[in-house]
Structure formats: C-alpha cells, structure tokens
Write a protein that holds these residues in place. Structure first.
Motif, short mmCIF file in Angstrom:
data_model
loop_
_atom_site.label_atom_id
_atom_site.label_comp_id
_atom_site.label_asym_id
_atom_site.label_seq_id
_atom_site.Cartn_x
_atom_site.Cartn_y
_atom_site.Cartn_z
N ARG A 79 -7.71 10.42 -23.98
CA ARG A 79 -6.73 10.59 -25.07
C ARG A 79 -6.50 12.05 -25.45
O ARG A 79 -5.46 12.40 -25.96
CB ARG A 79 -7.13 9.76 -26.29
CG ARG A 79 -8.41 10.20 -26.94
CD ARG A 79 -8.74 9.34 -28.17
NE ARG A 79 -9.98 9.76 -28.75
CZ ARG A 79 -10.13 10.79 -29.59
NH1 ARG A 79 -9.08 11.49 -29.95
NH2 ARG A 79 -11.31 11.11 -30.05
N GLU A 82 -3.34 13.16 -23.76
CA GLU A 82 -2.11 12.40 -23.90
C GLU A 82 -0.94 13.36 -24.10
O GLU A 82 -1.12 14.47 -24.60
CB GLU A 82 -2.22 11.38 -25.03
CG GLU A 82 -2.31 11.97 -26.41
CD GLU A 82 -2.59 10.93 -27.48
OE1 GLU A 82 -2.80 9.75 -27.17
OE2 GLU A 82 -2.59 11.31 -28.65
N ARG A 128 0.21 11.49 -15.39
CA ARG A 128 0.89 10.73 -16.44
C ARG A 128 1.00 9.25 -16.08
O ARG A 128 0.80 8.38 -16.94
CB ARG A 128 2.27 11.31 -16.75
CG ARG A 128 2.25 12.71 -17.33
CD ARG A 128 1.47 12.79 -18.63
NE ARG A 128 1.65 14.10 -19.25
CZ ARG A 128 0.79 14.66 -20.05
NH1 ARG A 128 -0.35 14.08 -20.35
NH2 ARG A 128 1.04 15.84 -20.58
N GLN A 131 -2.46 7.86 -16.50
CA GLN A 131 -2.77 7.77 -17.93
C GLN A 131 -2.11 6.53 -18.53
O GLN A 131 -2.76 5.77 -19.25
CB GLN A 131 -2.27 9.02 -18.67
CG GLN A 131 -3.11 10.24 -18.48
CD GLN A 131 -2.54 11.45 -19.18
OE1 GLN A 131 -1.34 11.57 -19.39
NE2 GLN A 131 -3.40 12.39 -19.52
N LYS A 132 -0.84 6.35 -18.24
CA LYS A 132 -0.10 5.21 -18.80
C LYS A 132 -0.74 3.89 -18.40
O LYS A 132 -0.89 2.98 -19.23
CB LYS A 132 1.35 5.26 -18.39
CG LYS A 132 2.22 4.24 -19.07
CD LYS A 132 3.68 4.44 -18.76
CE LYS A 132 4.53 3.42 -19.51
NZ LYS A 132 5.95 3.60 -19.22
N ILE A 136 -2.99 5.38 -22.07
CA ILE A 136 -2.84 6.70 -22.68
C ILE A 136 -1.39 7.14 -22.49
O ILE A 136 -0.96 7.44 -21.38
CB ILE A 136 -3.79 7.73 -22.03
CG1 ILE A 136 -5.23 7.26 -22.21
CG2 ILE A 136 -3.57 9.12 -22.60
CD1 ILE A 136 -6.22 7.97 -21.34
#
Length: 137
Positions: A79, A82, A128, A131-132, A136
């Motif tokens: 996080r 993010e 990214r 993360q998603k 996140i």
C-alpha cells in the motif's frame, strides 16, 4: 521551577522518537523477511508483459520476483506504493536518479543504469497491474 504538562509531553514525545530512530538504525528498520509479501500475478497486458521481463532483468534482484520484496529491497506490491502515494513519476525518478530511503530500512536506492524512460513506463505498467490484482489501487 514548575514544568508544564505540555513541556513534559513534548520531552516524552522527543524521547520516544529518538528511541524509535535508534532502534531503526540498529535493527535495519525491517525485521528479517517480515516485509516480503505473497503476490498474485494476473493475466497481463502486452505492455505489462514487457514490463515484467524488464522488471525481472533490472529490479527483481532487490524488489523480488513479482515485486514481493527481498532482504535487499522492499515489496512494491504494498500500500505504500499505491498510485495515490507514489505516482508513476516517483518510479521514474527512483529508477533514473535514485532515491533516498524514506519508508524502509534498506538504505538509499541507487539509479538503475541503462534503463530508459520507456522501459520504466513498461515496468510501472507491470507493477500497477500486479498491484491492482492484489487490491492496491
């Protein structure tokens, strides 16, 4: 001499911060392997697949396979990284110019030699998307 409660609170706060900084310095700031995270890798876009290859070649030695972290560097699937806290430009600056340590106790990150802005953009696309997939965003 009378000392106010505010003064006592300020001194106590300063001592607590000092104790934390001493602990962080002596311990390295990160307990052994406690920062490493399990990562789920989703179906990736073509750009993120290029980024995954570039990440493996340029970043994984410190940030771990799939950006889950190692004993040498923090997880990017976290996080702290993010988009609202560390935007895409922060990754570009870190890769091209290096960055001073400010969240973890691993020390400063040196610039990554030979990585172009386009390649960093592909790496960021990969990070990214992962993360998603791991909640996140």
């Amino acid at each position: 001499m009378t000392v106010s409660k505010a003064t006592i609170s300020a001194i106590a706060g300063a001592l607590a911060i000092g104790a934390f900084l001493v602990w962080r310095t002596l311990s390295g700031g990160t307990p052994s392997d406690a920062h490493i995270v399990a990562v789920t890798v989703p179906q990736l876009s073509v750009r993120a697949e290029r980024g995954q290859e570039l990440f493996a070649a340029n970043c994984a030695a410190c940030h771990g396979q799939n950006a889950g972290g190692t004993g040498q560097g923090p997880p990017l699937i976290h996080r702290i990284y993010e988009p609202n806290h560390h935007g895409d430009q922060a990754f570009l600056i870190a890769a091209t110019q290096g960055v001073r340590a400010h969240h973890w106790g691993f020390g400063n990150m040196p610039p990554v030699a030979g990585v172009s802005e386009r390649q960093v953009a592909d790496i960021v696309a990969y990070v990214r998307e992962v993360q998603k997939a791991n909640g996140i965003f």
